[in-house]
Design an enzyme around this catalytic site. Structure first.
Site, short mmCIF file in Angstrom:
data_model
loop_
_atom_site.label_atom_id
_atom_site.label_comp_id
_atom_site.label_asym_id
_atom_site.label_seq_id
_atom_site.Cartn_x
_atom_site.Cartn_y
_atom_site.Cartn_z
N HIS A 273 0.95 -1.06 0.00
CA HIS A 273 -0.25 -0.29 0.03
C HIS A 273 0.79 1.42 0.34
O HIS A 273 1.56 1.47 0.83
CB HIS A 273 -0.59 0.22 0.93
CG HIS A 273 -2.14 0.48 1.37
ND1 HIS A 273 -2.12 2.34 1.01
CD2 HIS A 273 -3.04 0.71 1.39
CE1 HIS A 273 -3.20 2.81 1.05
NE2 HIS A 273 -4.17 1.65 0.92
N ARG A 338 -2.65 1.39 -6.57
CA ARG A 338 -1.60 1.34 -5.17
C ARG A 338 -0.15 0.24 -5.45
O ARG A 338 1.07 0.66 -5.65
CB ARG A 338 -2.28 0.17 -4.04
CG ARG A 338 -3.03 0.96 -3.56
CD ARG A 338 -3.88 -0.11 -2.91
NE ARG A 338 -5.22 0.03 -2.10
CZ ARG A 338 -6.02 0.10 -1.08
NH1 ARG A 338 -6.06 -0.98 -0.92
NH2 ARG A 338 -6.66 0.29 -0.75
#
Length: 645
Positions: A273, A338
């Site tokens: 992330h 991401r």
């Protein structure tokens, strides 16, 4: 390199017919159990997050006898609460061109063409019903001035389809599912077992018939039997030690099922992330996620010149800032997916332009949005996230840019399941993040909550009957020899952990393993690095079983014993993770092999050789898993070079 043993192809049981009709056709053709007969069947649900609570409540309402287990003290503490930013649904409330097909397309493309199309299309279809279900439960979604539900954007999409409850979406959705679960507990349809951890799966004559559990308060180990078992136990990101996951998150339930015969699919697909608070010291045991929703209003940048990295960001003029996501991916900008955003941040830091301690950070700047919309508006959207950031870092994101850096987050791999969400092990169903089915090699933001609720509320209530009708209710009892053997094996394993009496703590082993896997199988991977990890993990595992210290006993609450069991499983699972990553000679999504990239640094897939699901079978030797392949075909979304430029 480990040469995997090749075995069979897999039957995913995908319905025939046009993609848009598959789920409707499957629901029509699925088996039915009449209301009276449903009361004869029992179901075990392991996990009480969104997938587990939704499944347990739904199946109980339908009439099944349900037992639900969680290792937390309350279902409210499931890790689903940590998904802050929102939940996707193809409602097209913004009239900006969204549709079920667009969500389906974005998800397949976002997963770098490594997901099963039929499952993804079903997820997109069901998404529109999830929001109505949650609103009916009282989930306080954000609303526009006129009263309609508000939407915002997330990475990998050019439409606004993400519904949210400020920065607490996961928590609010879980409260809705928890209320439905509590209603069924009060009615007597669900028996709830909190502070209870699954230690093993019970398989009788090739059929999944129960679980072995340990009461984490008393230490007692016993068994529970049922006609089917649903694993809703989340992902395995804590194999890396430092991750955004709660410290209790683990691989134990799925790994013990794997050792009993369930195939583990695509373990190398782990998600990094891009917006986490950077590591600040060796004392940390976890990392903190800053929701991807912040990228709607925050601009990501680093200084253009390395000598400016130590300056106050306010003193760096616009001309000397590199808004690298906007520069490299103009169509998506700061909302690039991401995996791409994470690698771009690493690239900037590797170039010597990172900010903060150790140069491992980039800026997420809200100055422009505060100027355009006002501080109050930004506070309404993200206030709790800004407060959390300030409590952790001592810095106000209203006054200066946040510092962020990528970290391990979600895991797209998991136990292999067919279209019914049943693993290759009959009777074992797997829901939510614990299965592999919907996200391919990279999950789009705000799709985790969507999958958990889709599986629990809308898929498993239809598909579980297809298995149960083949079973005689209550056929296996606690007196069965296989049940007794499973309990004895769990007790023996617990005694073994307690008897080592070595000199190293559980955490020291976990940290060493995690840093090794992060270094060799993290954001960037190479054949040589993966081989080094594959060579070192068995030795570390052997040392663990000869030198770990677990204080206390197994006859009472013992958190070190709990951790030891989970780390022992990570010691085995980590090797499979690296073997899978080394075997996949391509880059796709979150799996980035440095040997396989285009000249501009983008991931280079190998569709000819690796357009398949890698479903690994336990052979009895962790170092020699067997590889089963499910070929992936693309009827609706044609294979193409994935581009967000």
């Amino acid at each position: 390199m480990v040469q995997p043993l090749l075995t069979m192809s897999l039957d995913s049981k995908i319905p025939s017919g046009p993609m848009a009709e598959k789920w409707t056709r499957h629901k029509r053709d699925s088996k039915l159990i009449n209301p009276k007969n449903k009361r004869k069947y029992s179901v075990i649900v392991v996990g009480s997050g969104l997938a587990g609570s939704a499944a347990a409540a739904s199946l109980s309402e339908m009439g099944y006898k349900v037992k639900c287990f969680c290792f937390q003290d309350s279902a409210r503490r499931a890790h689903s609460i940590a998904a802050q930013g929102g939940i996707n649904a193809a409602k097209n409330y913004q009239n900006d061109g969204d549709s079920v097909h667009r969500l389906f397309y974005d998800t397949v493309k976002g997963g770098d063409f490594r997901a099963r199309e039929a499952n993804v299309h079903r997820l997109a279809e069901v998404s529109v019903n999830i929001i109505d279900q949650c609103v009916a439960q009282g989930v306080p979604f954000a609303r526009e001035y006129g009263g309609g539900l508000a939407n915002r954007s997330f990475g990998g999409a050019q439409v606004s389809r993400t519904f949210y409850a400020r920065g607490q979406t996961g928590q609010q959705l879980l409260l809705g599912a928890y209320s439905a679960l509590n209603k069924e507990i009060a009615r007597g349809g669900v028996e709830m077992y909190s502070r209870t951890e699954m230690l093993d799966l019970i398989v009788v004559n090739g059929q999944t018939k129960g679980i072995v559990v340990r009461n984490l308060v008393t230490g007692k180990i016993d068994a529970h039997v049922a006609d089917t078992v649903l694993l809703c136990t989340g992902g395995y990101g804590n194999v890396f030690f430092l991750s955004t996951n709660a410290m209790g998150c683990n691989v134990t339930a799925t790994w013990r099922a794997h050792r009993k015969g369930a195939f583990f699919a695509n373990p190398c697909y782990t998600q990094i992330h891009p917006t986490c608070i950077p590591v600040s010291g060796d004392y940390q045991s976890k990392l903190t996620l800053m929701s991807e929703s912040l990228r709607n209003d925050g601009r990501v940048w680093v200084p253009k010149k390395a000598e400016d990295c130590g300056k106050n960001p306010a003193d760096i003029p616009e001309a000397d800032r590199d808004y690298y996501l906007e520069r490299k991916y103009p169509s998506f900008g700061n909302l690039a997916p991401r995996d791409i955003s994470s690698r771009a941040a690493k690239e900037a830091c590797d170039d010597g332009r990172g900010v903060g301690p150790g140069g491992r950070g980039v800026y997420l700047d809200f100055a422009e949005s505060i100027r355009d919309f006002g501080r109050n508006t930004i506070a309404e959207r993200y206030g709790n996230l800004f407060d959390m950031y300030e409590r952790i870092t001592g810095e106000s994101a209203y006054e200066r840019p946040m510092r962020i850096y990528p970290a391990v987050h979600y895991t797209m791999g998991g136990l292999w399941v067919d279209y019914n969400l049943m693993s290759n092990l009959p009777g074992l169903h797997v829901l939510g993040e614990a299965n592999f089915s919907d996200h391919g090699a990279n999950r789009l933001g705000a799709s985790a909550l969507m999958q958990g609720l889709a599986d629990g509320y809308f898929v498993i209530p239809t598909t579980v009957a297809n298995y149960l009708v083949t079973q005689k209710p209550g056929e296996v009892t606690l007196d069965n020899p296989e049940v007794k053997k499973a309990v004895a094996d769990a007790e023996e394993r617990t005694k073994k952990l307690l008897s080592v009496k070595g000199k190293r703590s559980v955490d020291s082993f976990h940290r060493e393993l995690g840093l090794l896997v992060w270094d060799k199988c993290g954001m960037a991977r190479t054949r040589e690095g993966l081989q080094e990890a594959i060579d070192r993990i068995p030795a570390l595992r052997e040392e663990f079983w000869n030198n770990v210290t677990v204080p206390g006993s197994g006859d009472a609450a013992n958190q070190e014993l709990e951790k030891a069991g989970r780390v022992a499983d990570f010691m085995e699972f980590a090797e499979l993770l690296c073997i899978d990553a080394q075997n996949r000679e391509e880059s796709c999504g979150g799996h980035f092999r440095e040997e396989h990239q285009y000249p501009d640094g983008e991931a280079k897939r190998n569709d000819q050789d690796f357009s398949y699901v890698a479903a690994w079978e336990y052979s009895g030797n962790c170092s020699q898993p067997k590889l089963n392949k499910e070929p992936l075909t693309f009827e609706e979304v044609h294979l193409a070079v994935r581009s967000y430029k």
